[in-house]
Design an enzyme around this catalytic site. Sequence first.
Site, PDB file in Angstrom:
ATOM      1  N   ARG A  82       0.842  -1.205   0.000  1.00 59.33           N
ATOM      2  CA  ARG A  82       0.000   0.000   0.000  1.00 59.33           C
ATOM      3  C   ARG A  82       0.875   1.252   0.000  1.00 59.33           C
ATOM      4  NH1 ARG A  82      -4.547   0.161   4.489  1.00 59.33           N
ATOM      5  NH2 ARG A  82      -2.790   0.752   5.795  1.00 59.33           N
ATOM      6  N   LYS A 184      -2.570   6.442   1.427  1.00 61.11           N
ATOM      7  CA  LYS A 184      -2.386   6.943   2.788  1.00 61.11           C
ATOM      8  C   LYS A 184      -1.459   8.155   2.758  1.00 61.11           C
ATOM      9  CE  LYS A 184      -2.341   4.648   7.256  1.00 61.11           C
ATOM     10  NZ  LYS A 184      -3.626   5.143   7.732  1.00 61.11           N
ATOM     11  N   GLU A 220     -16.258   6.143   4.491  1.00 57.45           N
ATOM     12  CA  GLU A 220     -15.535   5.638   5.662  1.00 57.45           C
ATOM     13  C   GLU A 220     -15.436   6.747   6.686  1.00 57.45           C
ATOM     14  OE1 GLU A 220     -11.359   4.747   5.215  1.00 57.45           O
ATOM     15  OE2 GLU A 220     -11.160   6.053   3.478  1.00 57.45           O
TER      16      GLU A 220
END
Length: 341
Positions: A82, A184, A220
């Site tokens: 990620r 992220k 989210e």
Amino acid sequence: MEKKNLDWANLSFSYIKTDKRFVANYKDGAWDGGQLTDDDKVVITECAGVLQYSQSCFEGLKAYTTEDGHVVCFRPDLNGQRMEDSCRRLEMPVFPTERFVDAVVETVRANLAWVPPYGSGATLYIRPYMFGSSAVIGVKPADEYQFRILVTPVGPYFKGGAKPIVIRVSDFDRAAPHGTGHIKAGLNYAMSLHPIMDAHRQGYAENMYLDPATRTKVEETGGANFIFITKDGTLVTPKSGSILPSITRRSLLYVAEHYLGMKVEEREVPLTEVPSFAEVGLCGTAAVISPVGKIVNHDSEICVPSGMEEMGPVLTKLYDTLTGIQMGRIEAPEGWIKRIA
Ligand code: PLP
Ligand code: COI
């Protein structure tokens, strides 16, 4: 090895400086070998890419002491992959997953005295991060980067641990379609600081963000994905290109299907469907699974049937199974647990 003398059971989710951190530098198109250091200070030019244009990304994972006394971490390769995705989207050099995992292991090994004991309820939070460290003034990527890993012992992310929380539907958006919601990037969290502080001032633990294009579908929260349990026991989780692909959520889907024999659905979740769910939870490395008891949307409220007293029965089973795998009480799927010590 003697553990540090901390009140492990009462740690909050905050930073404690530990002994060692990992640092690698990218210069002239290549990463150096990296090393552990005692120095927690970062010295960079005043014009660094991270300071001017927020060129930074990070990861979060945890190390656990297992029932039989080993120290392990959970699926670090997925965090490495990620982070590679984050770097590519931000025009940063990739720190290869294999080196990422080795550096995580090396950093935790150098801080074993800080890994909370089994059964304490605390864990060692591992924070890999990268930033543009050389000077830029025109809008462009930096030429030099630093990759670091710090570790810090932590308790529960939400005060009260497994007590259901109250959240609100946010009027602010988190991530645009085709934006950076799926990586992220530090910038996603910078822009969430005002919505989260505003939520806290109004008595809510978190924000439920909706899809910005139509504001009708659940995305989210600022730091966790949603999982919903239907009245007939199916696990439903939102599918969207602008939410962070949570490793906890992906693992829970597998656990639900293969360990608990549940039906699982990853699909769009209209806000109007939320009142029909039996249980609602937030999932992530920091949050693990946090039950949601109530969702406030201006003058209407959704009171989740599992209530405000405790986690509902299906989320409890998921929580027990996932943490059982992480702490070595339940056999893990191949490759999920990385032994560190
Ligand atoms: N969503 C956001 C926005 C997050 O910051 C996090 C935390 O990493 C998650 C979801 C959960 O992801 P993971 O389970 O990989 O920790
Ligand atoms: C995590 O769960 O690791 C997160 O990054 C959430 C939050 C602390 C940003």
